[in-house]
Design an enzyme around this catalytic site. Sequence first.
Site, PDB file in Angstrom:
ATOM      1  N   LYS A   1      -0.700  -4.149  -3.152  1.00 59.21           N
ATOM      2  CA  LYS A   1      -1.994  -3.520  -2.837  1.00 59.21           C
ATOM      3  C   LYS A   1      -1.996  -2.125  -3.449  1.00 59.21           C
ATOM      4  O   LYS A   1      -1.455  -1.184  -2.876  1.00 59.21           O
ATOM      5  CB  LYS A   1      -2.230  -3.433  -1.336  1.00 59.21           C
ATOM      6  CG  LYS A   1      -3.604  -2.835  -1.008  1.00 59.21           C
ATOM      7  CD  LYS A   1      -3.829  -2.685   0.478  1.00 59.21           C
ATOM      8  CE  LYS A   1      -5.213  -2.110   0.746  1.00 59.21           C
ATOM      9  NZ  LYS A   1      -5.353  -0.727   0.259  1.00 59.21           N
TER      10      LYS A   1
ATOM     11  N   SER B   1       0.810  -1.202   0.000  1.00 59.23           N
ATOM     12  CA  SER B   1       0.000   0.000   0.000  1.00 59.23           C
ATOM     13  C   SER B   1       0.853   1.266   0.000  1.00 59.23           C
ATOM     14  O   SER B   1       1.599   1.512  -0.946  1.00 59.23           O
ATOM     15  CB  SER B   1      -0.960  -0.041   1.206  1.00 59.23           C
ATOM     16  OG  SER B   1      -1.952   0.936   1.092  1.00 59.23           O
TER      17      SER B   1
ATOM     18  N   ASP C   1      10.811   4.506  -9.875  1.00 56.74           N
ATOM     19  CA  ASP C   1      10.520   5.174 -11.149  1.00 56.74           C
ATOM     20  C   ASP C   1      11.475   6.321 -11.428  1.00 56.74           C
ATOM     21  O   ASP C   1      11.881   6.546 -12.576  1.00 56.74           O
ATOM     22  CB  ASP C   1       9.075   5.688 -11.153  1.00 56.74           C
ATOM     23  CG  ASP C   1       8.077   4.611 -11.554  1.00 56.74           C
ATOM     24  OD1 ASP C   1       8.498   3.440 -11.702  1.00 56.74           O
ATOM     25  OD2 ASP C   1       6.885   4.934 -11.718  1.00 56.74           O
TER      26      ASP C   1
END
Length: 416
Positions: free
Chosen positions: A343, A318, A329
């Site tokens: 999640k 999460s 990224d």
Amino acid sequence: MTVSRARLALGALILVAATAVLTYAATVNVYVQRLETRLDAFGEVADHPVFRRLLDVIGYVRRFYVEEVPLDQLLEGAVDGVLQSLDDPYTVYYDAEAYESFEISLTGEYEGIGVVVTTVDEYVVVQTPFPGSPGATTYPDNHDGVSPPGLRAGDRILEVDGVSVVGMPVERAASLIRGPRGTTVRLTVERPVEGAPPQVLYFTIRRQSIEIPTVQQADMVTPRIGYLWLTQFTPDTPGQVREALKRLRDQGARAIILDLRNNPGGDLSASVQVASQFVPAGPVVHVERRGGERETYSARGGGLGLPLVVLVNGGTASASEIVAGAIQDYGSGTLLGEQTFGKGSVQTVYTWEDRQGRAAVKVTTARYLTPKERSIHAVGLTPDVEVPGTPEQQGDPQRDPQLRRAIELLEQRLGG
């Protein structure tokens, strides 16, 4: 339609129409919305043939079933059935008892064994065992004498004190696991084993008062490398991380290890603010709602400016995946460890109170994407450097192979 049947229809309609978790960690009071929801649903649902069929089924059961069945039981079952039809373990209805347990789980202080559980298919599955908790430090009754203690992310809980929890709503199962400190709970657990049949383990765990810190550890693990271990994300986390990073820099840290293993997540806003301390200005997470509506949360900081390794595993979920995904990224750090939990959804909690007490429904209202628009839901993040294994002692370089590998990697980057 008779008066009694009309009453039954209205009661069932109100409960069924309540369909409409916890990264936002925000509970929305919907007394007005509740009325609007009923009105919107009434015209759509009241004349639907399947709804009439539901009323027929309830009527036949009430009239002819071999034993008398309380109407509350049937209607609560109808509500559970509506949400189970979504096949989404994070969309859940809480009756008064379950909601009380749910509120306890949000406080960060409760009495139990110190694990976060979720639902995968029909199973109650360990998502995160909190470090130092009874659930993380107790050996199984049938211990092999070699494996580290404790429950692990991915363990399936089959029984709690002899009661099967397979197919049981996760909050109901969690309420069975919790209990007064000093008492014990016996768990039957199925542990997946790669390339072999699952291992069945039996745990007898003594419950304790559980207090979950945000910053579990912030130390220098070498003269040049600082180590920061986060266990969850709360509104206090960004400030605590800022202070910890400053303290580590003041102690001479020229590189940082951020440990997000077994971190179940928490507050969305907190995760964005924490990510802002590690990545350059720009998107941290995209939140997509129904109809394609998108909201982007961005970092405003200038990043860490130091070599960074982020430790992840199957308990990284999460909000912690938001932070790890943004770092990956942007190339701001190296993810090391094991595949994360996956999640990638956002939940909102809607509450109300009526004659039966307080209740709530936790609804998946959005999904999130990483800055490069990757969806990690049910997939997780793949680390840049895969190092398998459960550490004997998380945070101890001598007994934690993933931490040890992270130190080696950063020492190579820092050079002589």
